[in-house]
Scaffold this motif. Structure first.
Motif, PDB file in Angstrom:
ATOM      1  N   PHE A   9      -2.439  -9.003  -0.806  1.00  0.00           N
ATOM      2  CA  PHE A   9      -3.470  -9.897  -0.278  1.00  0.00           C
ATOM      3  C   PHE A   9      -3.841  -9.507   1.154  1.00  0.00           C
ATOM      4  O   PHE A   9      -5.019  -9.404   1.503  1.00  0.00           O
ATOM      5  N   ALA A  10      -2.826  -9.247   1.982  1.00  0.00           N
ATOM      6  CA  ALA A  10      -3.069  -8.839   3.359  1.00  0.00           C
ATOM      7  C   ALA A  10      -3.784  -7.492   3.412  1.00  0.00           C
ATOM      8  O   ALA A  10      -4.666  -7.278   4.244  1.00  0.00           O
ATOM      9  N   HIS A  11      -3.417  -6.598   2.515  1.00  0.00           N
ATOM     10  CA  HIS A  11      -4.056  -5.278   2.469  1.00  0.00           C
ATOM     11  C   HIS A  11      -5.528  -5.397   2.082  1.00  0.00           C
ATOM     12  O   HIS A  11      -6.382  -4.708   2.645  1.00  0.00           O
ATOM     13  N   ASP A  12      -5.819  -6.262   1.134  1.00  0.00           N
ATOM     14  CA  ASP A  12      -7.193  -6.420   0.638  1.00  0.00           C
ATOM     15  C   ASP A  12      -8.097  -7.178   1.602  1.00  0.00           C
ATOM     16  O   ASP A  12      -9.310  -7.064   1.524  1.00  0.00           O
ATOM     17  N   TRP A  13      -7.528  -7.966   2.480  1.00  0.00           N
ATOM     18  CA  TRP A  13      -8.300  -8.789   3.421  1.00  0.00           C
ATOM     19  C   TRP A  13      -7.817  -8.576   4.860  1.00  0.00           C
ATOM     20  O   TRP A  13      -7.416  -9.527   5.536  1.00  0.00           O
ATOM     21  N   PRO A  14      -7.850  -7.357   5.371  1.00  0.00           N
ATOM     22  CA  PRO A  14      -7.267  -7.077   6.680  1.00  0.00           C
ATOM     23  C   PRO A  14      -7.938  -7.799   7.849  1.00  0.00           C
ATOM     24  O   PRO A  14      -7.302  -7.997   8.884  1.00  0.00           O
ATOM     25  N   VAL A  17      -6.396 -11.761   6.967  1.00  0.00           N
ATOM     26  CA  VAL A  17      -4.981 -12.048   6.748  1.00  0.00           C
ATOM     27  C   VAL A  17      -4.111 -11.171   7.638  1.00  0.00           C
ATOM     28  O   VAL A  17      -4.346  -9.971   7.766  1.00  0.00           O
ATOM     29  N   ARG A  18      -3.127 -11.785   8.244  1.00  0.00           N
ATOM     30  CA  ARG A  18      -2.136 -11.036   9.020  1.00  0.00           C
ATOM     31  C   ARG A  18      -0.767 -11.383   8.457  1.00  0.00           C
ATOM     32  O   ARG A  18      -0.352 -12.545   8.482  1.00  0.00           O
ATOM     33  N   LEU A  19      -0.097 -10.392   7.928  1.00  0.00           N
ATOM     34  CA  LEU A  19       1.216 -10.592   7.325  1.00  0.00           C
ATOM     35  C   LEU A  19       2.287 -10.193   8.332  1.00  0.00           C
ATOM     36  O   LEU A  19       2.308  -9.061   8.814  1.00  0.00           O
ATOM     37  N   VAL A  20       3.155 -11.111   8.656  1.00  0.00           N
ATOM     38  CA  VAL A  20       4.253 -10.854   9.587  1.00  0.00           C
ATOM     39  C   VAL A  20       5.520 -10.675   8.764  1.00  0.00           C
ATOM     40  O   VAL A  20       5.888 -11.557   7.993  1.00  0.00           O
ATOM     41  N   THR A  21       6.170  -9.533   8.927  1.00  0.00           N
ATOM     42  CA  THR A  21       7.391  -9.266   8.173  1.00  0.00           C
ATOM     43  C   THR A  21       8.542  -8.999   9.139  1.00  0.00           C
ATOM     44  O   THR A  21       8.339  -8.597  10.279  1.00  0.00           O
ATOM     45  N   VAL A  22       9.744  -9.230   8.655  1.00  0.00           N
ATOM     46  CA  VAL A  22      10.955  -8.923   9.400  1.00  0.00           C
ATOM     47  C   VAL A  22      11.700  -7.876   8.591  1.00  0.00           C
ATOM     48  O   VAL A  22      12.104  -8.144   7.454  1.00  0.00           O
TER      49      VAL A  22
END
Length: 54
Positions: A9-14, A17-22
């Motif tokens: 989803f984050a890749h398709d809507w850069p 969407v901002r995806l925060v990962t740890v």
């Protein structure tokens, strides 16, 4: 929601969407992996989001 779905989803809507990962933490397990680092990363991302949208 599986992480792969969130990542796609984050890749398709850069621009939206901002995806925060740890790194090293499972989906929903970021807090348990490193509570301080996660809280800092989350606060930083939230502040940036609010600055951009207010």
């Amino acid at each position: 929601m599986p992480y792969a779905t969130s990542a796609a989803f984050a890749h398709d809507w850069p621009d939206t969407v901002r995806l925060v990962t740890v790194e090293g933490a499972p989906h929903t397990g970021a807090w348990n992996a490193d509570a301080y680092a996660y809280a800092y990363a989350y606060a930083k991302e939230l502040a940036a989001f609010l600055a951009q949208h207010t």
